[in-house]
Enzyme design. Structure first.
Site, PDB file in Angstrom:
ATOM      1  N   GLU A 428       0.772  -1.236   0.128  1.00 62.12           N
ATOM      2  CA  GLU A 428       0.073  -0.044  -0.049  1.00 62.12           C
ATOM      3  C   GLU A 428       0.868   1.145   0.032  1.00 62.12           C
ATOM      4  O   GLU A 428       1.554   1.402   0.782  1.00 62.12           O
ATOM      5  CB  GLU A 428      -0.926   0.061   1.315  1.00 62.12           C
ATOM      6  CG  GLU A 428      -1.646   1.332   1.647  1.00 62.12           C
ATOM      7  CD  GLU A 428      -2.146   1.333   2.823  1.00 62.12           C
ATOM      8  OE1 GLU A 428      -2.226   0.055   3.688  1.00 62.12           O
ATOM      9  OE2 GLU A 428      -2.832   2.213   3.594  1.00 62.12           O
ATOM     10  N   ASP A 503      -1.163  -1.070   5.758  1.00 65.47           N
ATOM     11  CA  ASP A 503      -0.737  -0.746   7.383  1.00 65.47           C
ATOM     12  C   ASP A 503      -1.599  -1.562   8.225  1.00 65.47           C
ATOM     13  O   ASP A 503      -2.827  -1.970   8.030  1.00 65.47           O
ATOM     14  CB  ASP A 503      -1.463   0.702   7.318  1.00 65.47           C
ATOM     15  CG  ASP A 503      -0.269   1.642   6.679  1.00 65.47           C
ATOM     16  OD1 ASP A 503       0.860   1.025   6.191  1.00 65.47           O
ATOM     17  OD2 ASP A 503      -0.592   2.912   6.240  1.00 65.47           O
ATOM     18  N   ASP A 507      -7.776   1.913   7.605  1.00 65.14           N
ATOM     19  CA  ASP A 507      -7.631   2.236   6.254  1.00 65.14           C
ATOM     20  C   ASP A 507      -6.997   0.929   5.556  1.00 65.14           C
ATOM     21  O   ASP A 507      -7.353   0.326   4.591  1.00 65.14           O
ATOM     22  CB  ASP A 507      -6.651   3.295   5.996  1.00 65.14           C
ATOM     23  CG  ASP A 507      -7.688   4.655   6.029  1.00 65.14           C
ATOM     24  OD1 ASP A 507      -8.851   4.353   5.909  1.00 65.14           O
ATOM     25  OD2 ASP A 507      -7.195   5.632   5.890  1.00 65.14           O
TER      26      ASP A 507
END
Ligand code: 0RA
Length: 643
Positions: A428, A503, A507
């Site tokens: 990401e 993460d 999110d």
């Protein structure tokens, strides 16, 4: 006891010893799957008794010590003397490999776990097992330890019930996982209730209490069978016809049941079963269904002159866009093939399904002209969109050829070309991607950074999927594409491990879910064959002086703090860094904690129940917002990690 008895007994023990030596050969593995498989094996015998018409309910209890009881109200396993074996029939069933059901010549074993190994395997892999039979007004019992009878079958009392009750404690020296998951067992029982209408299945978890003091419990019962299964799967999808199309029939000894519903989504969802086993690789029953669908609908559309204005051909796929189908067949002697032995090979079944389904669809089309026209109109829209998607896809392939190696510019490839040892991290964000590139072992680890949120494929039309740059990069980096029949050329996969690294926050877990949705809908084969993994970056670094420790859970953090505080007892003297994102780690830290094969933990993404996973993704990622919120609240952990 005769010599004969002893001799037979020795043979039996050798059989059970073989199971204990190579448990994985009999039950798949000795992890979560194998542990739960024990329950399915016992439940399947009770389901058979119910399908034979003698039992109406099957109850499963998870006890506090993770032992399991399976009870049914069938005839009870026969307890009389077994002529040849010179022991109670019950003892033979419980101790001889593959002996189950052998006396009842008239009926064939309908269900039976994937491995079809029989209850004696469960016995061999249990520290303790006790079976109680209620029959002829009496209650009989026998107990075993690692498969060995403790005493001959004995009469222990009288009863007015009939049935069989089996309680077993899996041997913790064989299994590496010992805790049963309520959700996993419940999902299988729900599936069995839909597949075998009219049987009541219950599950009780004695490890957990409800607010009113009763044990956690769920009851599964389906009157409508596959019709209700389709409706349950499509709960958050918008149906196109008011009621699913349904057929049930028998031909040449094969029982066929099918239900289908069209919805406004773009996905094809076929769930197929043979003798209650989920055939994830499909097979002759599925191809029979597909042929019937294409043939009947195509000739209807042609006859009604609905395809005349189209400038291109309608293909089989177009009839299956937005289609949810359940097919369940019961076959006396199924031949299973394929990589995971979940593909039906019996050639005679194709024709049986094709004829049964073909006739039913033909009748439906004749009797429901309004709905039939709606379906054909949807098919025409699908064909038009497919035409656009093919152009987009071809464009992708051409672009790749133009850019030299054909690989995405953002990909930091690894040196090795041996897919078996190669891994690719989908990371990401460009910044974490950069750190991963520095931290990796470039010999076998490739990095592909993904920008922000990737497209939600659950809601997107096919051509949008191919137009999306991140998704195109994934396809080209992995080296795979869809063939014309939509199957994946998995033999060209460039990395055997595809690792999603996001993460460790909300999110990040949303992005992980988006990527998983993509793999589940567009590259399901990779999920099925176990190529997809999720990286687990640590949540904390606990530090004092030169000591440092990474922690993945609150409990680990607490213990590390206590340990480092030592005799001083001053926990606040210990430094705690909470990692909010991958970006907060440097390359070396990322390597040590999350990428080094010797130290990292990867979660392999597996599909416990394809139907359940299908529903979870449609609820989580679809349009219907209120159920999604409820669902995330009640299933968050389960849905994110263990799909
Ligand atoms: C064979 C014959 C008969 C019953 C069963 C098997 C039987 C097996 C299981 C396994 C779990 N529950 C079961 N219930 C019944 C009965 C034959 C007869 O009564 O004549």
């Amino acid at each position: 006891m005769s010599n004969n008895y002893t001799a037979d007994n020795i043979q039996v023990l050798e059989g059970l010893e073989a199971v204990r030596k190579r448990p994985a050969m009999y039950i798949g593995d000795i992890g979560v799957k194998g542990l739960h498989h024990l329950v399915y094996e016992v439940v399947d015998n009770s389901i058979d008794e119910a399908l034979a018409g003698y039992a109406s309910s099957v109850d499963v209890i998870i006890h506090a010590n993770n032992s399991i009881t399976v009870h049914d109200d069938g005839r009870g396993i026969p307890v009389g003397m077994h002529e040849k074996e010179k022991r109670s029939a019950l003892e033979v069933v419980m101790t001889v490999l593959h002996a189950g059901g052998k006396f009842d010549k008239g009926s064939y074993k309908v269900s039976g776990g994937l491995h079809g190994v029989g209850v004696s395997c469960v016995n061999a892999l249990s520290k303790q097992l006790k079976v109680s039979v209620f029959r002829d007004g009496k209650k009989y019992e026998q107990e075993y330890e690692i498969g060995k009878p403790m005493y001959p079958v004995k009469e222990v009392g009288s009863t007015d019930k009939t049935g069989t009750s089996t309680t077993f404690l899996p041997d913790d020296s064989i299994f590496i996982v010992h805790e049963y998951k309520f959700e996993t067992l419940a999902a299988r029982l729900r599936e069995l209730a839909f597949l075998n209408k009219g049987i009541t299945l219950t599950i009780t978890d004695e490890r957990e209490k409800n607010d009113d003091g009763s044990f956690k419990n769920e009851v599964f019962y389906s009157e409508g069978g596959l019709i209700e299964f389709v409706q349950w799967l499509d709960e958050t999808r918008e149906a196109i016809i008011p009621q699913p199309i349904y057929v049930e029939g028998e031909r040449d000894g094969v029982i066929v049941e099918m239900a289908l519903q069209y919805n406004t989504s773009f996905n094809e969802n076929i769930h197929s079963y043979v003798n209650n086993i989920n055939t994830i690789e499909g097979g002759t029953h599925v191809s029979g269904f597909r042929r019937a669908l294409t043939r009947t609908f195509k000739s209807y559309g042609e006859r009604e002159k609905m395809f005349e204005k189209l400038k291109f051909d309608i293909s089989g796929d177009d009839f299956r866009e937005g289609l949810t189908t359940l097919i369940s067949v019961k076959v006396p002697e199924p031949q299973f093939e394929g990589q995971t032995k979940t593909k039906l090979g019996n050639s005679e079944v194709q024709g049986v399904v094709e004829t049964t389904v073909g006739e039913a669809l033909k009748n439906y089309l004749e009797e429901n002209p309004k709905q039939s026209k709606q379906i054909i109109q949807k098919v025409i829209i699908a064909a038009t969109a497919r035409h656009a998607a093919r152009k987009a896809r071809e464009l992708v392939q051409r672009k790749n050829v133009l850019s030299g190696s054909g690989l995405p510019g953002k990909l930091a490839d690894c040196a090795s070309k041996n897919a078996d040892e190669c891994e690719i991290y989908l990371v990401e964000g460009d910044s974490a991607g950069g750190t991963a590139k520095q931290g990796r072992d470039r010999n076998f680890q490739a990095i592909l950074p993904l920008r922000g949120k990737i497209l939600n494929v659950e809601k997107a039309m096919e051509h949008k999927i191919y137009e999306n740059e991140e998704i195109r990069n994934i396809f080209t980096a992995l080296g795979v594409h869809h063939r014309d029949d939509k199957s994946l050329n998995i033999d060209k996969l460039r990395y055997s491990k595809v690792i999603i690294m996001c993460d460790a926050d909300i999110d990040g877990s949303h992005i992980t879910t988006l990527i998983l949705t993509f793999f589940f809908r567009q590259m399901k084969e990779l999920v099925e064959f176990g190529n997809i993994y999720i990286a687990s970056p640590p949540l904390y670094q606990v530090k004092k002086g030169k000591q440092s420790e990474y922690c993945w859970t609150e409990q680990q953090r607490e213990q590390a703090q206590i340990r480092m505080a030592g005799d001083t007892g001053k926990i606040d003297s210990v430094g705690v860094q909470r990692y909010k994102g991958l970006g907060e780690m440097n390359a070396e830290q990322l390597w040590e904690t999350t990428m080094d094969p010797d130290r990292r933990t990867l979660k392999q993404v597996t599909i416990e129940s394809a139907a359940e996973a299908d529903r979870i993704f449609s609820v989580l990622m679809g349009d219907d917002v209120p159920p999604r919120r409820d669902f995330i609240v009640s299933h968050a952990k389960y849905a994110n990690v263990d799909v």
